[in-house]
Design a protein around this motif. Structure first.
Motif, PDB file in Angstrom:
ATOM      1  N   THR A 171       0.833  -1.204   0.000  1.00 40.56           N
ATOM      2  CA  THR A 171       0.000   0.000   0.000  1.00 40.56           C
ATOM      3  C   THR A 171       0.865   1.252   0.000  1.00 40.56           C
ATOM      4  N   ALA A 172       0.428   2.235  -0.765  1.00 39.27           N
ATOM      5  CA  ALA A 172       1.064   3.543  -0.768  1.00 39.27           C
ATOM      6  C   ALA A 172       0.066   4.574  -0.277  1.00 39.27           C
ATOM      7  N   PHE A 173       0.584   5.704   0.191  1.00 37.58           N
ATOM      8  CA  PHE A 173      -0.271   6.713   0.786  1.00 37.58           C
ATOM      9  C   PHE A 173       0.105   8.097   0.257  1.00 37.58           C
ATOM     10  N   LEU A 174      -0.877   8.966   0.268  1.00 42.48           N
ATOM     11  CA  LEU A 174      -0.637  10.375  -0.011  1.00 42.48           C
ATOM     12  C   LEU A 174      -1.347  11.167   1.083  1.00 42.48           C
ATOM     13  N   GLN A 175      -0.570  11.690   2.009  1.00 44.62           N
ATOM     14  CA  GLN A 175      -1.118  12.518   3.069  1.00 44.62           C
ATOM     15  C   GLN A 175      -1.193  13.948   2.556  1.00 44.62           C
ATOM     16  N   MET A 176      -2.387  14.499   2.562  1.00 36.01           N
ATOM     17  CA  MET A 176      -2.609  15.838   2.015  1.00 36.01           C
ATOM     18  C   MET A 176      -3.083  16.757   3.125  1.00 36.01           C
ATOM     19  N   ASN A 177      -2.278  17.746   3.442  1.00 36.91           N
ATOM     20  CA  ASN A 177      -2.607  18.723   4.474  1.00 36.91           C
ATOM     21  C   ASN A 177      -2.784  20.111   3.859  1.00 36.91           C
ATOM     22  N   SER A 178      -3.376  20.991   4.612  1.00 35.04           N
ATOM     23  CA  SER A 178      -3.576  22.374   4.164  1.00 35.04           C
ATOM     24  C   SER A 178      -4.181  22.419   2.766  1.00 35.04           C
ATOM     25  N   LEU A 179      -5.216  21.653   2.582  1.00 36.82           N
ATOM     26  CA  LEU A 179      -5.822  21.544   1.262  1.00 36.82           C
ATOM     27  C   LEU A 179      -6.448  22.857   0.823  1.00 36.82           C
ATOM     28  N   GLU A 180      -6.360  23.086  -0.476  1.00 38.21           N
ATOM     29  CA  GLU A 180      -6.865  24.302  -1.102  1.00 38.21           C
ATOM     30  C   GLU A 180      -7.872  23.916  -2.173  1.00 38.21           C
ATOM     31  N   PRO A 181      -8.777  24.828  -2.522  1.00 38.97           N
ATOM     32  CA  PRO A 181      -9.741  24.519  -3.593  1.00 38.97           C
ATOM     33  C   PRO A 181      -9.046  24.073  -4.892  1.00 38.97           C
ATOM     34  N   GLU A 182      -7.845  24.593  -5.136  1.00 39.96           N
ATOM     35  CA  GLU A 182      -7.105  24.209  -6.344  1.00 39.96           C
ATOM     36  C   GLU A 182      -6.658  22.748  -6.334  1.00 39.96           C
ATOM     37  N   ASP A 183      -6.743  22.104  -5.187  1.00 40.65           N
ATOM     38  CA  ASP A 183      -6.392  20.684  -5.099  1.00 40.65           C
ATOM     39  C   ASP A 183      -7.557  19.777  -5.489  1.00 40.65           C
ATOM     40  N   THR A 184      -8.711  20.355  -5.733  1.00 39.25           N
ATOM     41  CA  THR A 184      -9.861  19.575  -6.161  1.00 39.25           C
ATOM     42  C   THR A 184      -9.558  18.863  -7.467  1.00 39.25           C
ATOM     43  N   ALA A 185      -9.699  17.545  -7.460  1.00 40.47           N
ATOM     44  CA  ALA A 185      -9.351  16.750  -8.632  1.00 40.47           C
ATOM     45  C   ALA A 185      -9.669  15.287  -8.367  1.00 40.47           C
ATOM     46  N   VAL A 186      -9.618  14.513  -9.436  1.00 38.90           N
ATOM     47  CA  VAL A 186      -9.605  13.064  -9.295  1.00 38.90           C
ATOM     48  C   VAL A 186      -8.146  12.648  -9.188  1.00 38.90           C
ATOM     49  N   TYR A 187      -7.820  11.912  -8.137  1.00 43.53           N
ATOM     50  CA  TYR A 187      -6.453  11.490  -7.884  1.00 43.53           C
ATOM     51  C   TYR A 187      -6.268  10.021  -8.282  1.00 43.53           C
ATOM     52  N   PHE A 188      -5.171   9.777  -8.986  1.00 41.69           N
ATOM     53  CA  PHE A 188      -4.848   8.445  -9.474  1.00 41.69           C
ATOM     54  C   PHE A 188      -3.511   7.992  -8.898  1.00 41.69           C
ATOM     55  N   CYS A 189      -3.401   6.696  -8.651  1.00 40.30           N
ATOM     56  CA  CYS A 189      -2.093   6.142  -8.331  1.00 40.30           C
ATOM     57  C   CYS A 189      -1.639   5.280  -9.503  1.00 40.30           C
ATOM     58  N   ALA A 190      -0.336   5.189  -9.639  1.00 43.10           N
ATOM     59  CA  ALA A 190       0.251   4.455 -10.750  1.00 43.10           C
ATOM     60  C   ALA A 190       1.536   3.785 -10.287  1.00 43.10           C
ATOM     61  N   ALA A 191       1.916   2.720 -10.980  1.00 44.22           N
ATOM     62  CA  ALA A 191       3.125   1.976 -10.609  1.00 44.22           C
ATOM     63  C   ALA A 191       4.005   1.767 -11.833  1.00 44.22           C
ATOM     64  N   ARG A 192       5.291   1.675 -11.570  1.00 38.31           N
ATOM     65  CA  ARG A 192       6.248   1.487 -12.654  1.00 38.31           C
ATOM     66  C   ARG A 192       7.402   0.630 -12.167  1.00 38.31           C
ATOM     67  N   TYR A 193       8.085   0.032 -13.107  1.00 37.48           N
ATOM     68  CA  TYR A 193       9.306  -0.705 -12.780  1.00 37.48           C
ATOM     69  C   TYR A 193      10.449   0.296 -12.807  1.00 37.48           C
ATOM     70  N   GLY A 194      10.924   0.624 -11.660  1.00 36.85           N
ATOM     71  CA  GLY A 194      12.003   1.599 -11.596  1.00 36.85           C
ATOM     72  C   GLY A 194      11.780   2.582 -10.475  1.00 36.85           C
ATOM     73  N   GLY A 195      12.559   3.627 -10.485  1.00 39.31           N
ATOM     74  CA  GLY A 195      12.528   4.589  -9.395  1.00 39.31           C
ATOM     75  C   GLY A 195      11.522   5.696  -9.608  1.00 39.31           C
ATOM     76  N   VAL A 196      11.810   6.821  -8.999  1.00 38.34           N
ATOM     77  CA  VAL A 196      10.921   7.976  -9.059  1.00 38.34           C
ATOM     78  C   VAL A 196      10.846   8.515 -10.488  1.00 38.34           C
ATOM     79  N   ALA A 197       9.650   8.852 -10.919  1.00 42.35           N
ATOM     80  CA  ALA A 197       9.445   9.440 -12.238  1.00 42.35           C
ATOM     81  C   ALA A 197       8.229  10.352 -12.195  1.00 42.35           C
ATOM     82  N   PHE A 198       8.242  11.384 -13.022  1.00 41.73           N
ATOM     83  CA  PHE A 198       7.122  12.320 -13.041  1.00 41.73           C
ATOM     84  C   PHE A 198       6.333  12.280 -14.342  1.00 41.73           C
ATOM     85  N   ARG A 199       6.836  11.578 -15.348  1.00 40.82           N
ATOM     86  CA  ARG A 199       6.116  11.498 -16.616  1.00 40.82           C
ATOM     87  C   ARG A 199       5.098  10.373 -16.567  1.00 40.82           C
ATOM     88  N   GLN A 200       3.915  10.648 -17.035  1.00 34.67           N
ATOM     89  CA  GLN A 200       2.861   9.643 -17.042  1.00 34.67           C
ATOM     90  C   GLN A 200       3.246   8.454 -17.917  1.00 34.67           C
TER      91      GLN A 200
END
Length: 124
Positions: A79-108
């Motif tokens: 299991t992975a988690f995303l703790q979200m504090n100090s939320l703002e209206p701009e954070d309104t969205a559908v949130y997705f989790c994704a997995a990859r073979y490898g390390g940290v990456a920011f490209r979908q």
């Protein structure tokens, strides 16, 4: 790998939510799966939010959430988690989790497996 995101809901500005991403099938640690969180706000493209390496020793965040969001994982529980504090209206969205073979990456395009989204709504 099947991913199931949960934990979304309605929260007021300044509030907190904790999203979870549960995986089944191939385990996180056995396959060294990096995890990422993305979001799609109304009328916008899906964007990167945060990512964590399979050991949990490396993380990355988009600038708008730095200092407010924290990504973590529990490989024993797949299991992975995303703790979200100090939320703002701009954070309104559908949130997705994704997995990859490898390390940290920011490209979908770097992610192989995607879960369904969970809706986060921040009221002003």
């Amino acid at each position: 790998v099947q991913l199931q995101a949960s934990g979304g809901g309605l929260v007021q500005t300044g509030g907190s939510l904790r999203l979870s991403c549960a995986a089944s099938g191939r385990t996180f640690s056995n396959y060294a799966l990096g995890l990422g969180w993305f979001r799609r706000a109304p009328g916008k493209e899906r964007e990167f939010v945060a990512a964590i390496s399979w050991r949990g020793d490396s993380t990355d965040y988009t600038n708008s959430v730095k200092g407010r969001f924290t990504v973590s994982r529990d490989n024993a529980k797949n299991t992975a988690f995303l703790q979200m504090n100090s939320l703002e209206p701009e954070d309104t969205a559908v949130y997705f989790c994704a997995a990859r073979y490898g390390g940290v990456a920011f490209r979908q395009a770097d992610y192989t497996y995607w879960g369904q989204g969970t809706l986060v709504t921040v009221s002003s």
